[in-house]
Motif scaffolding. Sequence first.
Motif, PDB file in Angstrom:
ATOM      1  N   ASN A   1       0.810  -1.228   0.000  1.00 52.26           N
ATOM      2  CA  ASN A   1       0.000   0.000   0.000  1.00 52.26           C
ATOM      3  C   ASN A   1       0.846   1.283   0.000  1.00 52.26           C
ATOM      4  OD1 ASN A   1       0.924  -0.339   2.604  1.00 52.26           O
ATOM      5  ND2 ASN A   1      -0.999   0.249   3.575  1.00 52.26           N
ATOM      6  N   ASP A   2       2.174   1.177  -0.144  1.00 48.54           N
ATOM      7  CA  ASP A   2       3.014   2.371  -0.318  1.00 48.54           C
ATOM      8  C   ASP A   2       2.762   2.914  -1.726  1.00 48.54           C
ATOM      9  OD1 ASP A   2       4.150   2.085   2.196  1.00 48.54           O
ATOM     10  OD2 ASP A   2       5.954   1.091   1.466  1.00 48.54           O
ATOM     11  N   THR A   3       2.626   4.217  -1.840  1.00 47.47           N
ATOM     12  CA  THR A   3       2.287   4.793  -3.147  1.00 47.47           C
ATOM     13  C   THR A   3       3.216   5.941  -3.524  1.00 47.47           C
ATOM     14  OG1 THR A   3       0.725   6.360  -2.175  1.00 47.47           O
ATOM     15  CG2 THR A   3      -0.169   4.237  -2.895  1.00 47.47           C
ATOM     16  N   ILE A   4       3.272   6.192  -4.818  1.00 51.16           N
ATOM     17  CA  ILE A   4       3.966   7.349  -5.374  1.00 51.16           C
ATOM     18  C   ILE A   4       2.969   8.039  -6.296  1.00 51.16           C
ATOM     19  CG2 ILE A   4       5.886   8.166  -6.784  1.00 51.16           C
ATOM     20  CD1 ILE A   4       7.220   5.438  -6.217  1.00 51.16           C
ATOM     21  N   LYS A   5       2.781   9.331  -6.103  1.00 53.13           N
ATOM     22  CA  LYS A   5       1.920  10.118  -6.985  1.00 53.13           C
ATOM     23  C   LYS A   5       2.799  11.168  -7.643  1.00 53.13           C
ATOM     24  CE  LYS A   5      -2.101   9.521  -4.046  1.00 53.13           C
ATOM     25  NZ  LYS A   5      -3.069  10.185  -3.172  1.00 53.13           N
ATOM     26  N   ILE A   6       2.762  11.212  -8.980  1.00 54.54           N
ATOM     27  CA  ILE A   6       3.570  12.159  -9.729  1.00 54.54           C
ATOM     28  C   ILE A   6       2.688  12.874 -10.738  1.00 54.54           C
ATOM     29  CG2 ILE A   6       5.519  12.441 -11.327  1.00 54.54           C
ATOM     30  CD1 ILE A   6       6.733   9.935 -10.083  1.00 54.54           C
ATOM     31  N   SER A   7       2.840  14.183 -10.813  1.00 59.59           N
ATOM     32  CA  SER A   7       2.114  15.006 -11.781  1.00 59.59           C
ATOM     33  C   SER A   7       3.144  15.793 -12.573  1.00 59.59           C
ATOM     34  CB  SER A   7       1.171  15.963 -11.033  1.00 59.59           C
ATOM     35  OG  SER A   7       0.697  16.960 -11.904  1.00 59.59           O
ATOM     36  N   ILE A   8       3.017  15.782 -13.896  1.00 59.00           N
ATOM     37  CA  ILE A   8       3.906  16.559 -14.761  1.00 59.00           C
ATOM     38  C   ILE A   8       3.053  17.542 -15.542  1.00 59.00           C
ATOM     39  CG2 ILE A   8       5.585  16.505 -16.638  1.00 59.00           C
ATOM     40  CD1 ILE A   8       6.257  13.656 -15.813  1.00 59.00           C
ATOM     41  N   GLN A   9       3.424  18.810 -15.452  1.00 61.69           N
ATOM     42  CA  GLN A   9       2.704  19.862 -16.162  1.00 61.69           C
ATOM     43  C   GLN A   9       3.689  20.651 -17.001  1.00 61.69           C
ATOM     44  OE1 GLN A   9       1.307  21.901 -12.663  1.00 61.69           O
ATOM     45  NE2 GLN A   9      -0.774  21.137 -12.978  1.00 61.69           N
ATOM     46  N   GLY A  10       3.184  21.219 -18.076  1.00 64.92           N
ATOM     47  CA  GLY A  10       3.990  22.102 -18.902  1.00 64.92           C
ATOM     48  C   GLY A  10       3.444  23.515 -18.823  1.00 64.92           C
ATOM     49  N   ARG A  11       4.349  24.478 -18.784  1.00 66.53           N
ATOM     50  CA  ARG A  11       3.957  25.888 -18.804  1.00 66.53           C
ATOM     51  C   ARG A  11       4.632  26.502 -20.031  1.00 66.53           C
ATOM     52  NH1 ARG A  11       5.065  28.343 -13.504  1.00 66.53           N
ATOM     53  NH2 ARG A  11       3.046  27.447 -13.021  1.00 66.53           N
ATOM     54  N   PHE A  12       3.812  27.077 -20.917  1.00 69.38           N
ATOM     55  CA  PHE A  12       4.329  27.622 -22.169  1.00 69.38           C
ATOM     56  C   PHE A  12       3.874  29.058 -22.327  1.00 69.38           C
ATOM     57  CE2 PHE A  12       3.729  23.093 -22.538  1.00 69.38           C
ATOM     58  CZ  PHE A  12       4.938  22.663 -23.058  1.00 69.38           C
ATOM     59  N   ASP A  13       4.801  29.934 -22.716  1.00 69.53           N
ATOM     60  CA  ASP A  13       4.503  31.335 -23.003  1.00 69.53           C
ATOM     61  C   ASP A  13       4.536  31.470 -24.523  1.00 69.53           C
ATOM     62  OD1 ASP A  13       4.255  34.045 -23.214  1.00 69.53           O
ATOM     63  OD2 ASP A  13       6.151  34.518 -22.217  1.00 69.53           O
ATOM     64  N   ILE A  14       3.344  31.559 -25.127  1.00 69.92           N
ATOM     65  CA  ILE A  14       3.216  31.560 -26.584  1.00 69.92           C
ATOM     66  C   ILE A  14       2.517  32.838 -27.036  1.00 69.92           C
ATOM     67  CG2 ILE A  14       2.212  30.361 -28.578  1.00 69.92           C
ATOM     68  CD1 ILE A  14       2.282  27.794 -26.858  1.00 69.92           C
ATOM     69  N   ASN A  15       3.089  33.476 -28.052  1.00 73.27           N
ATOM     70  CA  ASN A  15       2.464  34.647 -28.670  1.00 73.27           C
ATOM     71  C   ASN A  15       1.954  34.271 -30.044  1.00 73.27           C
ATOM     72  OD1 ASN A  15       2.939  36.480 -26.637  1.00 73.27           O
ATOM     73  ND2 ASN A  15       4.894  37.133 -27.453  1.00 73.27           N
ATOM     74  N   VAL A  16       0.700  34.593 -30.289  1.00 71.00           N
ATOM     75  CA  VAL A  16       0.091  34.376 -31.607  1.00 71.00           C
ATOM     76  C   VAL A  16      -0.480  35.708 -32.047  1.00 71.00           C
ATOM     77  CG1 VAL A  16      -1.633  33.126 -32.932  1.00 71.00           C
ATOM     78  CG2 VAL A  16      -0.480  31.989 -31.023  1.00 71.00           C
ATOM     79  N   PRO A  17       0.083  36.296 -33.110  1.00 68.96           N
ATOM     80  CA  PRO A  17      -0.475  37.581 -33.583  1.00 68.96           C
ATOM     81  C   PRO A  17      -1.852  37.376 -34.188  1.00 68.96           C
ATOM     82  CG  PRO A  17       1.286  36.845 -35.032  1.00 68.96           C
ATOM     83  CD  PRO A  17       1.213  35.862 -33.906  1.00 68.96           C
ATOM     84  N   VAL A  18      -2.740  38.286 -33.885  1.00 64.35           N
ATOM     85  CA  VAL A  18      -4.100  38.234 -34.417  1.00 64.35           C
ATOM     86  C   VAL A  18      -4.352  39.506 -35.210  1.00 64.35           C
ATOM     87  CG1 VAL A  18      -6.562  38.106 -33.846  1.00 64.35           C
ATOM     88  CG2 VAL A  18      -4.877  36.845 -32.469  1.00 64.35           C
ATOM     89  N   LYS A  19      -4.742  39.340 -36.437  1.00 67.86           N
ATOM     90  CA  LYS A  19      -5.016  40.485 -37.294  1.00 67.86           C
ATOM     91  C   LYS A  19      -6.521  40.664 -37.393  1.00 67.86           C
ATOM     92  CE  LYS A  19      -4.133  42.396 -41.843  1.00 67.86           C
ATOM     93  NZ  LYS A  19      -3.524  42.165 -43.159  1.00 67.86           N
TER      94      LYS A  19
END
Length: 127
Positions: free
Chosen positions: A107-125
């Motif tokens: 009953n020993d457990t490991i919980k792992i969460s992986i997240q990505g953080r992205f700074d993205i610019n998309v020009p909008v005309k």
Amino acid sequence: PEAEATVNGASLIVSYDNGIPLGIEAALEIFDVLNLSIASLPEVTTDTWALSAAKSDAAGLATEASSGRLEFAISDDQLRTMSAGQTARLRLTLRTNEGTPATLRANDTIKISIQGRFDINVPVKLD
């Protein structure tokens, strides 16, 4: 319509609760369509993600899970390589402490969460 996106920065965040009395080294491996490893995060030449062991008693049984959060930046070259990937796998390596017992229970457990953080610019005309 076609738009050109610019990635200004990216990072991966690993959060964990380790309920086993062993430390863990973790890495995220990226594989191409032929199932060949094309990248490892963090890179093999640098440090791995180190997850702390759970607190344990004299018999080596876990008594309290350790929790943590790791974050590291992803370079432009790493992002380009990752974009060519087909699948990703989390590789875990258990670290033992010499002279210190470690007893694992079902009953020993490991919980792992992986997240990505992205700074993205998309020009909008707008017309």
